[in-house]
Enzyme design. Structure first.
Site, PDB file in Angstrom:
ATOM      1  N   TRP A  39       0.835  -1.217   0.000  1.00  0.00           N
ATOM      2  CA  TRP A  39       0.000   0.000   0.000  1.00  0.00           C
ATOM      3  C   TRP A  39       0.855   1.247   0.000  1.00  0.00           C
ATOM      4  CZ3 TRP A  39      -5.053   1.971   0.765  1.00  0.00           C
ATOM      5  CH2 TRP A  39      -5.117   3.248   1.335  1.00  0.00           C
ATOM      6  N   ASN A  41       0.176   5.720   0.429  1.00  0.00           N
ATOM      7  CA  ASN A  41      -0.636   6.931   0.326  1.00  0.00           C
ATOM      8  C   ASN A  41       0.274   8.150   0.151  1.00  0.00           C
ATOM      9  OD1 ASN A  41      -0.890   5.828   3.266  1.00  0.00           O
ATOM     10  ND2 ASN A  41      -1.469   7.913   3.661  1.00  0.00           N
ATOM     11  N   ASP A  42       0.135   9.160   0.947  1.00  0.00           N
ATOM     12  CA  ASP A  42       0.713  10.477   0.659  1.00  0.00           C
ATOM     13  C   ASP A  42       2.175  10.490   0.196  1.00  0.00           C
ATOM     14  OD1 ASP A  42      -1.505  10.579   2.264  1.00  0.00           O
ATOM     15  OD2 ASP A  42      -0.596  11.770   3.839  1.00  0.00           O
ATOM     16  N   GLN A  58       4.042   7.476   2.139  1.00  0.00           N
ATOM     17  CA  GLN A  58       3.420   6.630   3.153  1.00  0.00           C
ATOM     18  C   GLN A  58       3.289   5.226   2.582  1.00  0.00           C
ATOM     19  OE1 GLN A  58       1.674   7.802   6.563  1.00  0.00           O
ATOM     20  NE2 GLN A  58       3.742   8.424   6.048  1.00  0.00           N
ATOM     21  N   ASP A 165       1.550  15.963  10.130  1.00  0.00           N
ATOM     22  CA  ASP A 165       1.996  16.286   8.772  1.00  0.00           C
ATOM     23  C   ASP A 165       2.820  17.578   8.703  1.00  0.00           C
ATOM     24  OD1 ASP A 165       0.381  14.093   8.343  1.00  0.00           O
ATOM     25  OD2 ASP A 165      -1.312  15.253   7.572  1.00  0.00           O
ATOM     26  N   GLU A 219      -5.491  18.246   6.904  1.00  0.00           N
ATOM     27  CA  GLU A 219      -4.349  17.339   6.754  1.00  0.00           C
ATOM     28  C   GLU A 219      -3.362  17.921   5.742  1.00  0.00           C
ATOM     29  OE1 GLU A 219      -5.719  12.869   7.820  1.00  0.00           O
ATOM     30  OE2 GLU A 219      -6.279  13.500   5.815  1.00  0.00           O
TER      31      GLU A 219
END
Ligand code: FRU
Length: 499
Positions: A39, A41-42, A58, A165, A219
């Protein structure tokens, strides 16, 4: 020397290699960054360091769903060819026991790469249902590849529920950090900190609070100068139901243009605007390339429901192509794919100028899953002038069409039936429909549409059904004039094969 951190990295790396053996490639990107398996993400820690563009992200290396967060890593000298780097950060300290969350990176004068990230802990040890403990942490690297954790640099203030963040930059000799926060009153805020050495930080108050009361958390804030102003880019988390064309996704990113005031404040000049109109664009981060360009990458993925690739294919999520940002006189962002992408071209088909009669469909490319389309056309009397990308069979695929009734560019995934999961329609405004100008980047499982000169963008994952994929162009209900139409196949970005 073996440390808890190097041991955690080695375990994560081994788990990732095991998962890689199971990866299925039907939707795996050819020219977008993604983890070898697992996986993502960001995008995190975007920075030019050690002579290369560094992209962290991420990452859950052991599974294709969200889980204990690490920072994955890729780097490139030229933004064209990319190298997979070992996993950079893994949980190894008590303060980041439940995840190395998002953050940013800078290079100090002596060349040290500093990665600032959020150390996450669940209050109940399981999940966020009883709240989180989030602090800002630092890890350092001298080679840009291996990192040494340095611990907490910013503790959680008493009056926030979420606090994550960190985005760090240097301005007039001072280091600044902005952090996304949920206040005790459930308002979305950006908190600012400042430091003279990047190690000891002072709280500098609330830089920005979203005026929308339904926004309870911001975020991934990013604050940077562009043109004559400053851009505050962020992901507002809201309790409001989607309304109208914008904010229709589980996660939406946007921006406010403003001015940086003396003493380090931010005065908004505009309302909040969406950064992207597609289905899958979140957590964008920017950085300054050595040549002065402001480059941005975003995450294409989602938390709301598992992506089809996560269910069956051993991977999930990719980043957008790098985009250069500029600011228009109308104070709207312009996003353009960086020109370096032209070097990924692997065979061009120039269809020239032609007329499409009412309801005529023309095949532009056969058997293709990674390509880009540059189109200039007058929709004329056509009600819809549309590209059918990922076309499988007669009519299945993703439509990218100008719709004359709404005056909008529509991205319609309803007949893209490759996997279970969300389909639906999104649309973006078109400034000048009399001369439609589109650049569409199509990868095995994604579509990015740049309208006009980048004044609107739609980014969506789209997973085509099995079978050979083609590309066509169709004019519905009227006649359209195509002024130019060039299709270019794209080759892969990786320096060496994954397996
Ligand atoms: C945004 C986000 C960040 C957080 C990270 C966790 O997508 O929720 O706020 O740091 O993802 O993976």
């Amino acid at each position: 020397m073996s440390t808890p951190h190097t041991e955690a990295i080695a375990r994560a790396q081994a788990a990732n290699e095991e998962l890689l053996a199971t990866r299925v490639d039907r939707w795996y990107p050819t020219f977008h960054l993604a983890a070898a398996a697992g996986w993502i993400n960001d995008p995190n820690g975007l920075v030019h360091a050690a002579g290369r563009h560094q992209v962290f992200f991420q990452h859950h290396p052991a599974d294709a769903t969200w889980g204990p967060m690490h920072w994955g890593h890729a780097s490139s000298e030229d933004l064209v060819t990319w190298r997979r780097e070992p996993i950079a950060l893994a949980p190894s300290l008590s303060e980041d026991a439940d995840g190395i969350f998002s953050g940013s990176a800078v290079v100090t004068e002596d060349g040290t790469l500093r990665a600032y990230y959020t150390g996450n802990r669940w209050r109940n040890g399981r999940d966020d249902s009883d709240g989180v403990l989030q602090v800002q942490m630092l890890a350092e690297s001298t080679d840009g590849v291996t990192f040494t954790p340095r611990g907490v640099v910013v503790e959680t203030p008493d009056d926030v529920l979420d606090f994550r963040d960190p985005k760090v930059w240097k301005e007039d000799g001072t280091w600044y950090m902005v952090i996304g926060a949920q206040s005790a009153e459930h308002r979305g805020q950006v908190r600012q900190y400042r430091s003279s050495d990047g190690l000891t930080w002072q709280a500098d108050g609330i830089l920005y609070e979203d005026p929308d009361e339904s926004v309870y958390m911001l975020e991934c804030p990013d604050l940077f100068p562009l043109g004559d102003h400053w851009v505050l880019l962020y992901g507002p988390m809201t309790t409001a139901a989607p309304q109208g064309f914008a904010g229709r996704n589980g996660h939406n990113a946007g921006y406010v243009i403003g001015d940086r005031t003396a003493g380090g404040g931010f005065t908004p000049l505009t309302d909040y605007r969406p950064a992207d109109w597609g289905h899958t664009f979140y957590a964008p981060q920017t950085y300054l390339a050595p040549d002065g360009r402001r480059l941005m990458l975003g995450w294409m993925g989602g938390f709301d429901r598992p992506l089809a690739s996560a269910l069956t294919d051993g991977w999930s999520g990719q980043l957008t192509v790098p985009r250069e940002l500029t600011l228009g006189e109308d104070l709207r962002l312009r996003q353009r794919p960086i020109p370096e992408l032209d070097r990924l071209g692997a065979g061009t088909v120039d269809h020239g100028a032609f007329t499409l009669e009412a309801d005529e469909e023309r095949i532009l490319l056969e058997d293709a899953d990674a390509y880009e389309i540059l189109l200039e056309a007058e929709p004329g009397t056509a009600e819809q002038l549309g590209l059918l990308v990922h076309r499988v069979g007669e009519s299945g695929g993703t439509w990218v069409s100008y719709d004359d009734q709404s005056g909008r560019l529509v991205l319609d995934r309803r007949t893209s039936t490759g996997g279970p999961g969300d389909r639906g329609v999104r649309s973006a405004p078109v400034d000048d429909p009399s001369r439609l100008q589109l650049r569409v980047l199509v990868d095995r499982g994604s579509v990015e549409v740049f309208v006009g000169d980048g004044e609107a963008v739609l980014s969506s994952l789209a997973f085509p059904a099995d079978g050979p994929r083609s590309l066509s162009l169709r004019a519905d209900g009227g006649r359209a004039q195509v002024h130019s139409c060039v299709v270019r196949r794209m080759r892969g970005i990786w320096e060496s094969p994954d397996r």
